[in-house]
Enzyme design. Structure first.
Site, PDB file in Angstrom:
ATOM      1  N   TYR A 229       0.834  -1.215   0.000  1.00 59.68           N
ATOM      2  CA  TYR A 229       0.000   0.000   0.000  1.00 59.68           C
ATOM      3  C   TYR A 229       0.867   1.262   0.000  1.00 59.68           C
ATOM      4  O   TYR A 229       0.430   2.307  -0.479  1.00 59.68           O
ATOM      5  CB  TYR A 229      -0.989  -0.018   1.173  1.00 59.68           C
ATOM      6  CG  TYR A 229      -1.973  -1.148   0.986  1.00 59.68           C
ATOM      7  CD1 TYR A 229      -2.814  -1.183  -0.131  1.00 59.68           C
ATOM      8  CD2 TYR A 229      -2.034  -2.216   1.868  1.00 59.68           C
ATOM      9  CE1 TYR A 229      -3.671  -2.238  -0.356  1.00 59.68           C
ATOM     10  CE2 TYR A 229      -2.896  -3.279   1.647  1.00 59.68           C
ATOM     11  CZ  TYR A 229      -3.705  -3.280   0.532  1.00 59.68           C
ATOM     12  OH  TYR A 229      -4.547  -4.338   0.301  1.00 59.68           O
ATOM     13  N   HIS A 376      -0.080 -11.872 -10.095  1.00 59.91           N
ATOM     14  CA  HIS A 376      -0.848 -10.882  -9.330  1.00 59.91           C
ATOM     15  C   HIS A 376      -0.022  -9.615  -9.106  1.00 59.91           C
ATOM     16  O   HIS A 376      -0.475  -8.504  -9.351  1.00 59.91           O
ATOM     17  CB  HIS A 376      -1.282 -11.502  -7.999  1.00 59.91           C
ATOM     18  CG  HIS A 376      -1.730 -10.518  -6.955  1.00 59.91           C
ATOM     19  ND1 HIS A 376      -2.874  -9.774  -7.076  1.00 59.91           N
ATOM     20  CD2 HIS A 376      -1.172 -10.163  -5.758  1.00 59.91           C
ATOM     21  CE1 HIS A 376      -3.011  -8.995  -6.012  1.00 59.91           C
ATOM     22  NE2 HIS A 376      -1.992  -9.209  -5.199  1.00 59.91           N
ATOM     23  N   PHE A 377       1.229  -9.785  -8.689  1.00 60.68           N
ATOM     24  CA  PHE A 377       1.935  -8.530  -8.371  1.00 60.68           C
ATOM     25  C   PHE A 377       2.509  -7.848  -9.603  1.00 60.68           C
ATOM     26  O   PHE A 377       2.873  -6.678  -9.549  1.00 60.68           O
ATOM     27  CB  PHE A 377       2.914  -8.661  -7.195  1.00 60.68           C
ATOM     28  CG  PHE A 377       4.138  -9.505  -7.350  1.00 60.68           C
ATOM     29  CD1 PHE A 377       5.183  -9.132  -8.154  1.00 60.68           C
ATOM     30  CD2 PHE A 377       4.268 -10.666  -6.587  1.00 60.68           C
ATOM     31  CE1 PHE A 377       6.321  -9.902  -8.232  1.00 60.68           C
ATOM     32  CE2 PHE A 377       5.409 -11.445  -6.658  1.00 60.68           C
ATOM     33  CZ  PHE A 377       6.446 -11.059  -7.491  1.00 60.68           C
ATOM     34  N   ARG A 442       9.377 -18.777  -7.998  1.00 61.21           N
ATOM     35  CA  ARG A 442      10.742 -18.804  -7.456  1.00 61.21           C
ATOM     36  C   ARG A 442      11.496 -20.085  -7.787  1.00 61.21           C
ATOM     37  O   ARG A 442      12.105 -20.706  -6.925  1.00 61.21           O
ATOM     38  CB  ARG A 442      10.724 -18.682  -5.928  1.00 61.21           C
ATOM     39  CG  ARG A 442       9.979 -17.510  -5.350  1.00 61.21           C
ATOM     40  CD  ARG A 442      10.273 -17.442  -3.861  1.00 61.21           C
ATOM     41  NE  ARG A 442       9.489 -16.443  -3.203  1.00 61.21           N
ATOM     42  CZ  ARG A 442       8.419 -16.718  -2.448  1.00 61.21           C
ATOM     43  NH1 ARG A 442       8.016 -17.961  -2.276  1.00 61.21           N
ATOM     44  NH2 ARG A 442       7.771 -15.756  -1.850  1.00 61.21           N
TER      45      ARG A 442
HETATM   46 FE1  HAS Z   1      -1.569  -8.404  -3.180  1.00 61.50          FE
HETATM   47  C1  HAS Z   1       0.426 -11.167  -2.593  1.00 61.50           C
HETATM   48  C2  HAS Z   1      -4.108  -9.842  -1.380  1.00 61.50           C
HETATM   49  C3  HAS Z   1      -3.503  -5.564  -3.594  1.00 61.50           C
HETATM   50  C4  HAS Z   1       1.196  -6.715  -4.306  1.00 61.50           C
HETATM   51  N1  HAS Z   1       0.408  -8.864  -3.403  1.00 61.50           N
HETATM   52  C5  HAS Z   1       1.032 -10.052  -3.118  1.00 61.50           C
HETATM   53  C6  HAS Z   1       2.429  -9.955  -3.429  1.00 61.50           C
HETATM   54  C7  HAS Z   1       2.654  -8.672  -3.869  1.00 61.50           C
HETATM   55  C8  HAS Z   1       1.372  -7.992  -3.868  1.00 61.50           C
HETATM   56  C9  HAS Z   1       3.980  -8.063  -4.247  1.00 61.50           C
HETATM   57  O1  HAS Z   1      -4.441 -12.168   0.584  1.00 61.50           O
HETATM   58  C10 HAS Z   1       3.416 -11.104  -3.342  1.00 61.50           C
HETATM   59  C11 HAS Z   1       4.299 -11.075  -2.144  1.00 61.50           C
HETATM   60  C12 HAS Z   1       5.255 -12.247  -2.230  1.00 61.50           C
HETATM   61  O2  HAS Z   1       6.321 -12.077  -2.854  1.00 61.50           O
HETATM   62  O3  HAS Z   1       4.926 -13.309  -1.709  1.00 61.50           O
HETATM   63  N2  HAS Z   1      -3.469  -7.846  -2.636  1.00 61.50           N
HETATM   64  C13 HAS Z   1      -4.341  -8.581  -1.916  1.00 61.50           C
HETATM   65  C14 HAS Z   1      -5.585  -7.849  -1.764  1.00 61.50           C
HETATM   66  C15 HAS Z   1      -5.415  -6.647  -2.406  1.00 61.50           C
HETATM   67  C16 HAS Z   1      -4.079  -6.643  -2.927  1.00 61.50           C
HETATM   68  C17 HAS Z   1      -6.827  -8.308  -1.051  1.00 61.50           C
HETATM   69  N3  HAS Z   1      -1.238  -6.521  -3.841  1.00 61.50           N
HETATM   70  C18 HAS Z   1      -2.155  -5.501  -3.921  1.00 61.50           C
HETATM   71  C19 HAS Z   1      -1.523  -4.311  -4.422  1.00 61.50           C
HETATM   72  C20 HAS Z   1      -0.191  -4.627  -4.620  1.00 61.50           C
HETATM   73  C21 HAS Z   1      -0.038  -6.021  -4.251  1.00 61.50           C
HETATM   74  C22 HAS Z   1      -2.214  -2.995  -4.636  1.00 61.50           C
HETATM   75  C23 HAS Z   1       0.931  -3.813  -5.105  1.00 61.50           C
HETATM   76  C24 HAS Z   1       0.883  -2.546  -5.408  1.00 61.50           C
HETATM   77  N4  HAS Z   1      -1.799 -10.185  -2.198  1.00 61.50           N
HETATM   78  C25 HAS Z   1      -2.897 -10.552  -1.491  1.00 61.50           C
HETATM   79  C26 HAS Z   1      -2.638 -11.845  -0.846  1.00 61.50           C
HETATM   80  C27 HAS Z   1      -1.346 -12.226  -1.181  1.00 61.50           C
HETATM   81  C28 HAS Z   1      -0.854 -11.158  -2.035  1.00 61.50           C
HETATM   82  C29 HAS Z   1      -3.542 -12.618   0.016  1.00 61.50           C
HETATM   83  C30 HAS Z   1      -0.617 -13.478  -0.722  1.00 61.50           C
HETATM   84  C31 HAS Z   1      -0.734 -14.560  -1.714  1.00 61.50           C
HETATM   85  C32 HAS Z   1       0.080 -15.773  -1.321  1.00 61.50           C
HETATM   86  O4  HAS Z   1      -0.519 -16.810  -1.037  1.00 61.50           O
HETATM   87  O5  HAS Z   1       1.325 -15.699  -1.268  1.00 61.50           O
HETATM   88  C33 HAS Z   1      -6.456  -5.527  -2.467  1.00 61.50           C
HETATM   89  O6  HAS Z   1      -5.907  -4.363  -1.914  1.00 61.50           O
HETATM   90  C34 HAS Z   1      -6.972  -5.264  -3.855  1.00 61.50           C
HETATM   91  C35 HAS Z   1      -8.154  -4.303  -3.835  1.00 61.50           C
HETATM   92  C36 HAS Z   1      -8.394  -3.707  -5.177  1.00 61.50           C
HETATM   93  C37 HAS Z   1      -9.590  -3.512  -5.751  1.00 61.50           C
HETATM   94  C38 HAS Z   1      -9.664  -2.896  -7.136  1.00 61.50           C
HETATM   95  C39 HAS Z   1     -10.264  -1.478  -7.141  1.00 61.50           C
HETATM   96  C40 HAS Z   1     -10.159  -0.885  -8.500  1.00 61.50           C
HETATM   97  C41 HAS Z   1      -9.812   0.404  -8.774  1.00 61.50           C
HETATM   98  C42 HAS Z   1      -9.667   0.836 -10.213  1.00 61.50           C
HETATM   99  C43 HAS Z   1     -10.919   1.520 -10.713  1.00 61.50           C
HETATM  100  C44 HAS Z   1     -10.778   1.786 -12.166  1.00 61.50           C
HETATM  101  C45 HAS Z   1     -11.326   2.842 -12.803  1.00 61.50           C
HETATM  102  C46 HAS Z   1     -11.096   3.000 -14.239  1.00 61.50           C
HETATM  103  C47 HAS Z   1     -12.157   3.843 -12.113  1.00 61.50           C
HETATM  104  C48 HAS Z   1     -10.852  -3.892  -5.082  1.00 61.50           C
HETATM  105  C49 HAS Z   1      -9.536   1.417  -7.717  1.00 61.50           C
HETATM  106  C50 HAS Z   1     -12.344   3.371 -14.996  1.00 61.50           C
HETATM  107  C51 HAS Z   1     -12.777   2.232 -15.788  1.00 61.50           C
HETATM  108  C52 HAS Z   1     -13.693   2.353 -16.773  1.00 61.50           C
HETATM  109  C53 HAS Z   1     -14.088   1.099 -17.473  1.00 61.50           C
HETATM  110  C54 HAS Z   1     -14.306   3.616 -17.182  1.00 61.50           C
END
Ligand code: HAS
Length: 551
Positions: A229, A376-377, A442
């Site tokens: 974050y 994912h990342f 990895r």
């Molecule tokens: Fe993650 C693993 C859960 C967000 C990065 N994550 C990782 C790792 C990294 C990473 C680096 O629960 C690997 C670490 C490693 O080396 O082992 N992650 C989440 C969840 C979210 C999440 C629940 N991750 C991120 C973000 C990262 C990131 C942000 C980097 C910047 N993650 C996990 C979990 C793991 C994990 C487990 C462990 C997995 C394992 O087993 O090892 C949430 O924060 C995501 C919420 C996001 C949303 C999307 C909202 C959308 C938006 C865009 C709107 C678009 C618009 C465009 C308005 C709900 C805000 C307009 C479109 C039109 C069509 C007009």
């Protein structure tokens, strides 16, 4: 002379400090990108590295340099510029803090990089024990963290000074956001500082001969999740505050934006166990609690999506867009400062959905330690966040160097983002798919090349190599644009866009700036989520975890 009024232009001296950070960030992009290309080719079995260079060595360079160095330097540079622009020129003392922080971080980076290049620290960016690195690698990382605290202190001091000079008024939104991200970073890095200083450094110096692996992983992930974050929030600063101004629209709600940042401060830290769901030694009840808290940290992202849709739709309709999606066509698609981050936002929709899958306890059993997580990342960090950082670069660098983003560079920037998206669709898409087939992360091709199951993964490995090569082309283009904007673009004025809230009469509630309340709640949540399981881990860690002896 001290000024606490917003500047239209960032003060030249503060600009130099911000640019110094950006230079290191883009050197990191060059090195990390090259290492990324090499490792993806080795992994796919298409390349053998010369001079005894190992797969894990280039993978470590790639992860540390892009995940830790590029991000930290870019974020500090951007935040320093944002605070100087919105709260006024930094004082000499604050700027001095910024420079001390910068040099400490640079020295630390050089120490860690030399150790990795000498193959004395091939421990990946997570540096999990019992993988052990040379002590200088850990010392280098410590300097990077301490340096970032000193640089962060400049931001905190500028905020305090603004509040003192403007009693009873809410701080400028960008300054508020930079402050929240700095506080989040300081609270989070206490975990990594603890494992490095108390466990890993003494162990690598030979002062102790065992290390408690589960304690070190737990302290790492206490830091590791808020780290993501810390990467994301500067992108959200641009999405909430900068993009509305670029398109000619308004910020949907100042208070909503502040509230979402506060929710990140509260909920991003006590969730590290969701990276350890498959690990023994942590009571499932506490894992469950942290999974619930993980779902709470999704809420501010949903608030952000809502707010962005509202800004875009209201702007498009005000321009005469009709029907359900008519507003969409009215957005300024030819402007790289908007289009590039917008592609980042789009990618964050599937990326966020992937995060929710990871966080769902049972589904995590399917994807954990597979290359799905790497996919994912690459979609979250390496697409949503990094494309937004590129979008920021297109106006920030010329603003700070007194140059202009020319039409040709603007066009090239959009081409760059399209190339990036194509490369990432191949690479991250193939990673997600191969992960579902059980392909591990990895690990190099040679470690599983003979297994029958591995044959299934080969087409995906090739797709990753194709995607990685396209992305490398994207990196070369990006570096070309950066060098142009920093040194060669025509002289001129480029705006530092800062949006205004739609409703000028909206009164921002002052409790949003009550730091005793928010930091108090943050600490309470951390203690609630970690105290009992941590004591339990120390007392009852499973065999093989507690007291791991390397030789
Ligand atoms: Fe993650 C693993 C859960 C967000 C990065 N994550 C990782 C790792 C990294 C990473 C680096 O629960 C690997 C670490 C490693 O080396 O082992 N992650 C989440 C969840 C979210 C999440 C629940 N991750 C991120 C973000 C990262 C990131 C942000 C980097 C910047 N993650 C996990 C979990 C793991 C994990 C487990 C462990 C997995 C394992 O087993 O090892 C949430 O924060 C995501 C919420 C996001 C949303 C999307 C909202 C959308 C938006 C865009 C709107 C678009 C618009 C465009 C308005 C709900 C805000 C307009 C479109 C039109 C069509 C007009």
């Amino acid at each position: 002379m001290l000024s606490t009024e917003a500047n239209i232009k960032v003060d030249r001296r503060d600009g130099k400090l911000a640019m110094a950070h950006l230079h290191v960030a883009f050197i990191a992009l060059a090195l990390g990108g090259l290492a990324g290309l090499l490792q993806v080719l080795v992994r796919s079995g298409k390349l053998e590295l010369p001079w005894g260079i190992t797969y894990y060595q280039v993978l470590t360079v790639h992860g540390v340099v892009l995940g830790l160095v590029l991000t930290t330097f870019f974020i500090l540079g951007f935040q320093i510029a944002a605070v100087s622009r919105t709260s006024g020129t930094l004082t000499n003392g604050q700027r001095k803090l910024g420079w001390i922080g910068f040099w400490l971080m640079t020295l630390g980076t050089a120490m860690a990089a030399v150790m990795i290049l000498l193959n004395k620290a091939s421990v990946l960016y997570t540096f999990y024990a019992p993988l052990q690195a040379h002590a200088l690698f850990y010392l280098g990382l410590t300097l990077v963290v301490v340096g970032s605290w000193v640089g962060g202190a400049a931001i905190i001091a500028a905020y305090i000074q603004w509040r003192k000079n403007n009693p009873g008024k809410p701080s400028p939104l960008l300054t508020f956001m930079a402050l929240v991200n700095t506080l989040l970073w300081i609270v989070a890095t206490l975990g990594v500082a603890a494992t490095v200083l108390i466990q890993l450094l003494p162990w690598s110096l030979g002062l102790v001969d065992t290390v408690d692996v589960l304690v070190s992983r737990t302290l790492f992930w206490y830091f590791g999740h808020p780290l993501v974050y810390f990467w994301l929030l500067p992108a959200y600063m641009a999405w909430y505050v900068i993009i509305p101004k670029i398109i000619g629209g308004k910020i949907f709600s100042d208070s909503l934006a502040r509230m979402s940042f506060i929710l990140f401060l509260l909920f991003s830290i006590p969730v590290g166990f969701h990276h350890q769901l498959t690990e023994p030694g942590i009571d499932p009840a506490w894992k469950f609690l942290q999974v619930v808290l993980t779902f709470l940290v999704v809420i501010p992202s949903l608030m952000t999506a809502f707010s962005l849709f509202a800004t875009f739709e209201r702007f498009g309709r005000a321009q005469g867009g009709k029907g359900l999606f008519g507003w969409f066509k009215k957005l300024p698609w030819g402007d790289a400062r908007f289009t590039v981050p917008f592609i980042g936002m789009l990618s964050f929709i599937p990326a966020g959905a992937g995060g929710i899958i990871n966080a769902s306890n049972q589904m995590n059993q399917v994807v954990h330690n597979t290359i799905w997580v790497t996919g994912h990342f690459h979609l979250t960090l390496a697409t949503a966040v990094v494309l937004t950082f590129f979008g920021i670069t297109y106006w920030l660098v010329p603003h700070l160097t007194g140059r202009k983003l020319t039409k040709q560079m603007n066009k090239l920037a959009i081409i760059q983002a399209v190339i990036w998206s194509i490369g990432m669709t191949f690479m991250s898409g193939a990673m997600h798919a191969a992960g579902l087939l059980g392909a591990p992360r990895r690990s190099s091709f040679s470690t599983y090349g003979d297994a029958a199951q591995a044959l299934e993964w080969i087409p995906y490995q090739i797709a990753q190599a194709v995607g990685g090569s396209i992305l490398f082309l994207g990196i070369i283009l990006m570096l070309y644009i950066f060098i142009n904007l920093a040194f060669f673009a025509p002289k001129g004025d480029e705006e530092f866009p800062v949006g205004e809230a739609e409703d000028k009469t909206e009164k921002v509630p002052m409790f949003l700036e009550n730091w005793k309340l928010w930091l108090g709640l943050t600490v309470a949540l951390i203690l609630f989520a970690y105290t009992i399981p941590f004591i339990d881990i120390i007392q009852n860690a499973p065999p093989g975890s507690k007291g791991f002896k390397l030789w």
